[in-house]
Design an enzyme around this catalytic site. Structure first.
Site: not given
Lengths: 343, 343, 343, 343
Positions: D147-148
């Site tokens: 995920g970012c």
């Protein structure tokens, strides 16, 4: 109808103050000054005021002479003498700069690189965080108007510290401010193309508002409070959000929330949001409100407080007017009825 | 103190109208309605209003029953019947939509795809462009409040057409509007990441405001006026700038400028800027002002007029209040004293 | 592999050129210079380049000595001498400033306030609007790289003028540019809080790019073309949209559209959009594309052309590289394969 | 030249991945799919790709059949089956969603509300945080792309945890993300006028990326790590800044800084800035870089780490390509040479 004036009316805080005072029911703006633009109409510097207020910018002597209440919005180091003069002349003096905020001369010198040259005058000054020091403010005529970050941080933490709910060590204040906080001076990082679509912290754990925040929190807590303070620059015009983290020492989250609601229940400019709602800077923009929402990280035992203000209003011009209202015996909300626009 | 209400209070124009009416000295907001959010407090939809106005959204019948002045901010096609009801009940009805703006039923049908179902009621309506049709507005109780682009274009062109200075053919209106003009409905091109850092025209030479602009300009000129109208979407929240190009037919530029100054000299909400100054949308933002500046392309023989308004205020809610003030005999500027912020 | 260098590498166009050249398959960046920052690494001025290119900024002599192709991105008046030197030394010289764009010395003097001091060198220069003057560019080694607005206006109008479809008088170019067009110099109107949420025209019918646009259009049309040009400042970083209005003289709209498609059918950087689609600045951002869409106002007999470019790429650095590619015999698209990001 | 395809090519991450893959020297994009837009050319959804890539969107079966490497960018819960199919067919499968990131099925269920329906396939998956798990990634063909927020937090904390410099309890991650992190789905808070000039946290101490961050940090530390994670929404398009606070347990600040420099010294996409420099999101925008800067709050004994990535590149599409490069034996930086633009 009292006569009010602004020394330094062409800075961001100065012109916002002018705008608000022009709509104040108990105030006539009798004089404004600017070193850089003396002799010019204010509406030449800010054409938004064309035909609304074309008053000519004079010098500070004019302002002091003509006004009962003098607001100063100047770089630090320039307000002491003006405070002295106004005080001696029986005026109300409200300083939007840093010169009357810090009690300890050595702390001022450490962070601002200047001395208190007129030590006596500082004894006459009160720190103008209205919701916390209202009773004391009433007894003074010389006000150090709080900084924008300190306002957002102190209002966020006051009920928790007052109630002894959180540890006084290890508090983190992660703040994000719009660019008007940096003022009107030109700089490369505030040039549109450089600032737009950018985001970064600045003066990490090294910002001048740190000692001011700690001084206020320590008074509230009754013991020394230390914080880690990191401000960030948001690519928007107005507003500050402070996300504050503290270790819970006693009380349940529900008790703490109730303490916040009680603490601010009679305040017209602090809104403790219902549980589950989240503070957004846009909901206080252009107004004198401070919104506060509370969250609980159960596993980590942390209280998370999010506060939002408009840095130019509650964080500067609005709170300055609120201080004037308190001192002059006006309705505390006079001239501050601005409703935040939805967009 | 009259009682006013808003049908469709949760749209962008509706909530701005509510915000402004809450500060109007002669008005009590007695009821508001919303089809989508009936039964909820308005402050749940717009948390900026929390503790300021927590009124519950009702239905339109409530609003009509409880209020002397009814504002409607609805999609086109829904206002005719409400206008009928309010008119028959002796109320003032001010419609912020398009249903009462166009005189010719066939033009309405061509551009909006609906019929005038109650033709009679349109005879009772006046087009509420205050500066141009003030005398007529005073005699009416049913107002078609002008569109945002038409307000910016008509105020820009009125003195030139009235004075016969420009050709009535070949006029170009190149307008740029902030996104609140598009309203609250979600759409991909208004999704933040799509709209931010973008810019484009839309409905090129095909926008519904074209016939409304032409109708007004033709009335002012006393002969048919045709325009080429191209709106563009600006990635900002509020404001419209219209850059208008027209061929000069008679008069020097100085004479034309003087005619503009004279035309608007008694108007409180139109500012003709000094020659050499340039209209900027930010100088009217959040206010009811329309700023106008004039330029001359000598070689091409063209007059260039730049006008700016806040689409939500002078282009919608503000002008609606101005219309109410005119009809109700209040000070025309009552509740409209907002001073544009410098930033 | 040729050696290229940039004189004036720290301006907005300069650093964008550097960024693009660093990815060019046939180029080695051998030297860069800056008067203001000589001796410092470029990555200190632009930290985005840290560890990517930490080359030290030298002086212009270094650049000329070390490079086969010299790009200059300087204020006007400073390129003439450098052009002379480079030309005499057998180099390719591509000037991103205004010094080699205008044929007529008196026009240059009128708009830029300076003289052509070395008249002879201007005879060696070609105007580098690649799609229009490609064959001529191939024969030259000294290029006046077109201005950003002129590129957007000329590509928008070229097919219509070439085909004789429109009148050569009465053309209106209403352009809107992001702030990088104004460069890196600080100014109050580009200060973030002043520029953000603002919009206005500037230099109305009085911008220096007017004679450059007219010169190009006149060459294309084979007769004098006059335009009314009004630029506006958009509160975004990059991109220009020009909305162009012209009176149709002959041909149907379908014929005109076909002429545009044909005119640009072999061009890799001009996209004539399908009828009904509208050019948006975001769809060319960060790329060397120019997008064009056409519209017809039948009643007014007007052709409306909307073009969009990235002012820093097709309007400056990208077109400069395209010129280099043409002159050096590289693939014209070498180093220019940037695909515009969707957001 | 391998054949790669994208399932879910019209989401924000999907189209960015397509844009980057189109420039990858070792990849041919052989197929793309979309449930919502099947049968349409991708350039109709994203006109920025017009004439660059007009490939028709097919279905996921097409993609799996035609490609050696399959990227999936889908809502959670949809990737498991596709992962199974691709794995069984001997393909490389890189999932940009959340389905292959968490080891513990119950944690996935708790935060995402779904079950692992094909438990076996998760044993084949590797967590694709390239700089930390590179050796492991090489041995796998099925990747859960991070995920970012987890990418920004884990890269910021890895050296400090690995070196045992900080406490594993009490860590605070205060992150700020641009709106592309929220994806292409319409919602009121991402409507332009609502989001612009706003700022707020969301999912305070309750975001799904929390367990992913804790899982990674615990692996690095070799013991359970708990964090307090508060994400905020920035009114910009791209980029994440994480400001991370941790209590120093051992080592001087200089030692810690040296450990960071050493840890990342061979990494091409992590830049540890010189002491005193501050990470700014704009300096990594449009690139695969992660910038890290370190600060020390001596009085509080806290280490402050600021990291910045482009959420769409290093936080999604770029890292996915980096994973492909590692698995396929390409140069790890192939197709990832994007240099961040200065503005």
């Amino acid at each position: 109808m009292i006569k009010a004036g602004i020394i330094g009316a062409t800075g961001y805080a100065g012109v916002e103050l002018l705008r608000l005072l022009l709509s104040h029911p108990d105030v006539e703006v009798a004089a404004i000054s600017s070193v850089s633009f003396e002799g010019k109409p204010i509406s030449e510097i800010y054409p938004s005021l064309y035909q609304i207020d074309d008053m000519t910018l004079g010098n500070q002597e004019d302002v002091i002479k003509k006004c009962d209440v003098v607001f100063a919005s100047l770089p630090h180091g320039l307000s002491e003498e003006m405070g002295r003069k106004c005080f001696d002349a029986g005026k109300v003096f409200i300083d939007l700069g840093a010169d009357f905020r810090l009690d300890a001369a050595d702390v001022y010198t450490k962070w601002y690189g200047k001395e208190y040259n007129i030590p006596d005058i500082h004894k006459e000054a009160v720190y103008g965080l209205c919701e916390i020091f209202r009773d004391d403010i009433k007894k003074h005529r010389l006000v150090g108007n709080p900084g924008c970050y300190p306002t957002s941080a102190a209002l966020a933490l006051a009920p928790a510290l007052k109630g002894g709910f959180i540890e006084t060590k290890g508090i983190i204040v992660d703040s994000k401010s719009g660019t008007t906080g940096a003022g009107r001076g030109l700089s490369q990082n505030l040039h549109y193309a450089d600032c737009n679509e950018s985001f970064a912290p600045y003066k990490v754990a090294n910002h001048r508002h740190t000692p001011e925040i700690e001084q206020t929190l320590s008074k509230i807590a009754g013991e020394p409070v230390k914080i880690t303070f990191v401000p960030h620059l948001l690519p928007i015009n107005r507003g500050i959000v402070s996300t504050v983290y503290a270790d819970i020492k006693s009380g349940t989250f529900e008790e703490i929330y109730k303490a916040y609601v009680d603490f601010y229940k009679d305040e017209r400019f602090v809104r403790v949001l219902p549980l589950g709602k989240i503070t957004n800077l846009k909901e206080v923009r252009m107004s004198n409100y401070c919104d506060i929402s509370l969250f609980y990280d159960k596993e980590a035992g942390k209280l998370i407080i999010v506060s939002a203000i408009d840095n130019m209003v509650k964080g500067a011009a609005g709170q300055a007017i609120q201080n004037m209202n308190i001192i002059c015996g006006f309705d505390e909300a006079a001239g501050l009825g601005m409703i935040p626009p939805a967009f």
